[in-house]
Design a protein around this motif. Structure first.
Motif, PDB file in Angstrom:
ATOM      1  N   LEU A  61       0.884  -1.282  -0.304  1.00 33.76           N
ATOM      2  CA  LEU A  61      -0.049   0.323   0.135  1.00 33.76           C
ATOM      3  C   LEU A  61       0.716   1.451  -0.208  1.00 33.76           C
ATOM      4  O   LEU A  61       0.550   2.251  -0.464  1.00 33.76           O
ATOM      5  N   HIS A  62       1.785   1.197   1.134  1.00 40.73           N
ATOM      6  CA  HIS A  62       3.082   2.094   1.170  1.00 40.73           C
ATOM      7  C   HIS A  62       3.589   2.765  -0.271  1.00 40.73           C
ATOM      8  O   HIS A  62       3.618   3.247  -1.282  1.00 40.73           O
ATOM      9  N   VAL A  63       4.161   1.314  -1.286  1.00 36.91           N
ATOM     10  CA  VAL A  63       4.590   2.125  -2.357  1.00 36.91           C
ATOM     11  C   VAL A  63       3.057   2.522  -3.754  1.00 36.91           C
ATOM     12  O   VAL A  63       3.533   3.126  -4.546  1.00 36.91           O
ATOM     13  N   LEU A  64       2.458   1.309  -3.364  1.00 36.53           N
ATOM     14  CA  LEU A  64       1.606   2.247  -4.606  1.00 36.53           C
ATOM     15  C   LEU A  64       1.270   4.097  -4.145  1.00 36.53           C
ATOM     16  O   LEU A  64       0.944   4.470  -5.089  1.00 36.53           O
ATOM     17  N   THR A  65       1.177   4.109  -2.668  1.00 37.75           N
ATOM     18  CA  THR A  65       0.453   5.725  -2.386  1.00 37.75           C
ATOM     19  C   THR A  65       1.498   6.019  -2.651  1.00 37.75           C
ATOM     20  O   THR A  65       1.394   7.403  -3.582  1.00 37.75           O
ATOM     21  N   SER A  66       2.808   6.114  -2.988  1.00 36.11           N
ATOM     22  CA  SER A  66       4.316   6.832  -2.903  1.00 36.11           C
ATOM     23  C   SER A  66       4.685   7.206  -4.570  1.00 36.11           C
ATOM     24  O   SER A  66       4.776   8.423  -5.061  1.00 36.11           O
ATOM     25  N   CYS A  67       4.279   5.642  -4.783  1.00 38.61           N
ATOM     26  CA  CYS A  67       4.593   5.873  -6.075  1.00 38.61           C
ATOM     27  C   CYS A  67       3.906   7.056  -7.753  1.00 38.61           C
ATOM     28  O   CYS A  67       4.278   7.562  -8.313  1.00 38.61           O
ATOM     29  N   ASN A  68       2.981   7.950  -6.404  1.00 35.27           N
ATOM     30  CA  ASN A  68       1.181   8.557  -7.533  1.00 35.27           C
ATOM     31  C   ASN A  68       0.757   7.802  -8.517  1.00 35.27           C
ATOM     32  O   ASN A  68       1.246   8.226  -9.187  1.00 35.27           O
ATOM     33  N   LEU A  69       0.536   6.241  -8.565  1.00 38.80           N
ATOM     34  CA  LEU A  69       0.070   5.935  -9.627  1.00 38.80           C
ATOM     35  C   LEU A  69      -0.944   6.876 -10.464  1.00 38.80           C
ATOM     36  O   LEU A  69      -2.071   6.964  -9.413  1.00 38.80           O
ATOM     37  N   ASP A  70      -1.329   5.842 -11.867  1.00 36.98           N
ATOM     38  CA  ASP A  70      -2.475   7.118 -12.473  1.00 36.98           C
ATOM     39  C   ASP A  70      -3.459   6.486 -11.760  1.00 36.98           C
ATOM     40  O   ASP A  70      -3.306   5.092 -11.567  1.00 36.98           O
ATOM     41  N   PRO A  71      -5.007   6.785 -11.562  1.00 38.75           N
ATOM     42  CA  PRO A  71      -6.380   5.651 -11.924  1.00 38.75           C
ATOM     43  C   PRO A  71      -6.054   5.084 -11.986  1.00 38.75           C
ATOM     44  O   PRO A  71      -6.319   3.477 -11.730  1.00 38.75           O
ATOM     45  N   GLN A  72      -6.089   4.856 -13.597  1.00 41.48           N
ATOM     46  CA  GLN A  72      -5.896   4.175 -14.417  1.00 41.48           C
ATOM     47  C   GLN A  72      -5.110   2.826 -14.402  1.00 41.48           C
ATOM     48  O   GLN A  72      -5.130   1.713 -14.720  1.00 41.48           O
ATOM     49  N   ASP A  73      -3.465   2.974 -13.779  1.00 39.68           N
ATOM     50  CA  ASP A  73      -3.258   1.558 -13.501  1.00 39.68           C
ATOM     51  C   ASP A  73      -3.689   0.809 -11.913  1.00 39.68           C
ATOM     52  O   ASP A  73      -3.055  -0.351 -12.227  1.00 39.68           O
ATOM     53  N   LEU A  74      -4.160   1.419 -11.198  1.00 37.90           N
ATOM     54  CA  LEU A  74      -4.779   0.859 -10.264  1.00 37.90           C
ATOM     55  C   LEU A  74      -5.406   0.195 -10.631  1.00 37.90           C
ATOM     56  O   LEU A  74      -5.795  -0.830  -9.982  1.00 37.90           O
ATOM     57  N   ALA A  75      -6.512   0.608 -11.510  1.00 35.70           N
ATOM     58  CA  ALA A  75      -7.327   0.088 -11.700  1.00 35.70           C
ATOM     59  C   ALA A  75      -7.368  -1.117 -12.713  1.00 35.70           C
ATOM     60  O   ALA A  75      -7.442  -2.692 -12.858  1.00 35.70           O
ATOM     61  N   LYS A  76      -5.428  -1.472 -13.643  1.00 31.72           N
ATOM     62  CA  LYS A  76      -4.835  -2.622 -13.711  1.00 31.72           C
ATOM     63  C   LYS A  76      -4.696  -3.459 -13.076  1.00 31.72           C
ATOM     64  O   LYS A  76      -4.427  -4.560 -13.372  1.00 31.72           O
ATOM     65  N   LEU A  77      -3.721  -2.724 -12.314  1.00 28.68           N
ATOM     66  CA  LEU A  77      -3.994  -4.018 -10.882  1.00 28.68           C
ATOM     67  C   LEU A  77      -4.739  -4.707 -10.795  1.00 28.68           C
ATOM     68  O   LEU A  77      -4.325  -6.529 -10.472  1.00 28.68           O
ATOM     69  N   GLU A  78      -5.864  -4.283 -10.246  1.00 26.39           N
ATOM     70  CA  GLU A  78      -6.974  -4.958 -10.004  1.00 26.39           C
ATOM     71  C   GLU A  78      -7.828  -6.342 -10.865  1.00 26.39           C
ATOM     72  O   GLU A  78      -7.757  -7.276 -10.479  1.00 26.39           O
ATOM     73  N   GLY A  79      -7.853  -5.826 -12.423  1.00 16.47           N
ATOM     74  CA  GLY A  79      -8.504  -6.586 -12.341  1.00 16.47           C
ATOM     75  C   GLY A  79      -6.824  -7.350 -13.675  1.00 16.47           C
ATOM     76  O   GLY A  79      -7.446  -8.474 -14.498  1.00 16.47           O
ATOM     77  N   THR A  80      -5.275  -7.741 -12.989  1.00 16.81           N
ATOM     78  CA  THR A  80      -4.539  -8.429 -13.473  1.00 16.81           C
ATOM     79  C   THR A  80      -4.862  -9.270 -12.410  1.00 16.81           C
ATOM     80  O   THR A  80      -3.772 -10.256 -12.573  1.00 16.81           O
ATOM     81  N   CYS A  81      -4.704  -8.555 -11.296  1.00 14.15           N
ATOM     82  CA  CYS A  81      -4.570  -9.701  -9.956  1.00 14.15           C
ATOM     83  C   CYS A  81      -5.365  -9.952  -8.569  1.00 14.15           C
ATOM     84  O   CYS A  81      -6.054  -8.984  -8.530  1.00 14.15           O
TER      85      CYS A  81
END
Length: 537
Positions: A61-81
């Motif tokens: 969670l810390h990595v996801l937040t600190s990297c400032n990923l785009d919302p689209q990237d977060l959605a792709k993570l959810e869609g693939t794992c």
């Protein structure tokens, strides 16, 4: 050296529906060293020495937040794992996934979101589509197109406003109605801070003819100059003038993040993406009936009542709204349709916001809108630029002066990835991803930034029908991030170019001191950009 003892971490990807396949050995003359194959599963059994992601989700969670990923990237993570989809069992909502929590944490970093109550946050979440990722996309879109909480320069009609990255405000130029906010009505060519705003952080500014409005980081609105929200730009005076910033009491219950001043009306945008307008309601022109002295904000009714808006832009008697929906970004327009500037393929007026459908046909996702006096422009996510409306002087960039009643891609910019666009009275500027600046349209007042060329008729400033690189800005050797130009049919235009480090350059008309530089003798303008003695970084 064995990969397990080299000290270099290895990352391997596994999916549950792919079986390990037998790898047949290839016989060669010289035997190769044997490497031990190790498997690390996100959700598998933990064995000594291994670090399954499921055992330490807080680090992920810390990595996801600190990297400032785009919302689209977060959605792709959810869609693939599935690891990123399942509940993470963390506050504030134990049912949220890691990606949803990361989006929420990034929302909390935003100055306009953090002060919201839990109920207000949940209302915004539902308004955006029921996901924190969609809320994050909404907030990021607003920051990108409005330079919210960043330095900015405003080239108003005859006067200018500069906002530093810390929220301090400078003003200079014409001051006949007190629009500089210094407590006087005297012109100022030298940028001067507005002392009465010390300790108040400004995140957005807008300027109209004889009027200035400033937005604070707490959503309050200050206004000064002409005391009217709906007065005509020229030929009239408000009931009184205000020479120092005053809170707009009628907006105290609305958390405002942006304001824009058009001819006969003013519009503001709330934190929740709702649009409110003042005045110009006669004959229901904006969906309501009011007079020019009205001081109460009226919600913009119709199609946008339940759709969050991230940016508003006002031209001559019309308004553009950039909306953010789960399906993507879109543009709505309302008001006067003369010249085709509403973008619907006709020249008829619209009393309620109407979707500009042409962007779907062009397969273009609008990211920034700009409303000139009689024409409009959009930058798409892919960097394409569209213009439409009255094409006088070549302000649409299509190589002619014809009107376009629907958005049309500027073909001359096909090899340029644009990130910003600004429009004025028959002039247009485009900023590329690399910081290059292109301009086209009316060449009066030297506001296009091109070197003076005398044409066959003896005119010193010629019109530009297709985009041309502003080479004078290229010579400053710094990336330009914002262009602002006068959006008025009654004032000689001037232009600002703001660089990444906060340096401000100005050119065009300067007869009222609006350039922020001293003109000598009979000078009334500057052709080439000149550095303004102010640091907005």
């Amino acid at each position: 050296m064995d990969a397990t003892t080299s000290g270099t971490p290895t990352i391997q990807y596994h999916t549950s529906n792919i079986n390990d396949q037998t790898i047949t050995a290839i016989v060669v003359a010289t035997p190769l060293p044997t490497f031990q194959r190790q498997q690390r599963h996100c959700l598998g059994n933990s064995t000594p020495g291994e670090f399954p992601l499921s055992a330490k989700p807080a680090i992920v969670l810390h990595v996801l937040t600190s990297c400032n990923l785009d919302p689209q990237d977060l959605a792709k993570l959810e869609g693939t794992c599935s690891f990123f989809r399942k509940p993470a069992n963390y506050a504030p909502d134990f049912e949220l996934s890691l990606c949803e929590l990361a989006a929420f944490d990034m929302c909390m970093k935003r100055a306009i979101f953090k002060p919201m109550t839990t109920e207000e946050m949940q209302d915004l979440k539902q308004r955006c589509g029921g996901s924190w990722k969609l809320v994050l996309r909404y907030l990021l879109a607003g920051e990108a197109c409005c330079r919210r909480e960043k330095s900015q320069a405003i080239a108003g009609p005859g006067h200018s406003i500069g906002v530093t990255s810390k929220g301090n405000v400078y003003s200079f130029g014409s001051n006949s109605s007190g629009q500089l906010g210094h407590g006087t009505t005297e012109e100022e060519w030298r940028p001067r801070p507005i002392r009465t705003l010390q300790g108040i952080r400004i995140i957005q500014a807008t300027a109209g003819a004889g009027r200035t409005m400033l937005i604070t980081d707490s959503g309050r609105v200050y206004a000064f100059g002409k005391d009217s929200f709906g007065e005509a730009e020229y030929g009239g005076q408000g009931s009184k003038t205000v020479t120092t910033p005053q809170l707009v009491e009628s907006l105290k219950n609305i958390y405002v993040v942006q304001a824009t001043i058009g001819n006969f009306f003013t519009a503001v945008l709330s934190r929740e993406g709702r649009v409110y307008t003042f005045s110009w309601g006669s004959d229901g022109k904006l969906g309501h009936h009011t007079d020019s002295n009205d001081t109460e904000p009226r919600p913009l009714l119709g199609a946008l009542e339940d759709i969050p808006v991230v940016q508003i832009a006002a031209g001559y008697c019309y308004l553009l709204c950039l909306a953010c929906q789960p399906s993507g970004m879109s543009v709505y327009s309302v008001g006067c349709g003369l010249g085709g500037k509403l973008g619907h393929g006709t020249r008829t007026d619209e009393k309620f916001p109407r979707l500009i459908e042409q962007f779907q046909t062009l397969n273009l996702q609008p990211m920034v809108v700009a409303a000139g006096a009689w024409h409009a422009a959009v930058v798409g996510q892919d960097g394409r630029v569209c213009t439409w409306g009255w094409g006088r002087y070549g302000c649409l960039g299509h190589g002619n002066e014809e009107c376009e009643a629907a958005p049309k891609v500027v073909e001359a910019l096909n090899n340029v990835k644009a990130v910003h666009v600004a429009t004025g009275d028959y002039t247009t500027f485009v900023v590329s991803e690399e910081g290059d600046v292109y301009s086209f349209g009316c060449g009066e007042s030297a506001s296009l930034g091109h070197n003076a060329i005398i044409d066959e008729q003896g005119n010193r400033h010629v019109n530009v029908l297709t985009p041309e690189l502003v080479t004078s800005l290229k010579q400053i050797n710094e990336r330009v991030v914002q262009i602002s130009l006068t959006n008025s049919i009654y004032w000689n235009a001037h232009t600002f170019a703001l660089t990444e480090s906060g340096k401000l350059y100005s050119f065009g008309a300067g007869d009222k001191g609006q350039l922020g530089i001293e003109l000598v003798a009979n000078q009334t303008e500057r052709v080439n950009p000149e550095r303004v003695d102010i640091d907005l970084g």
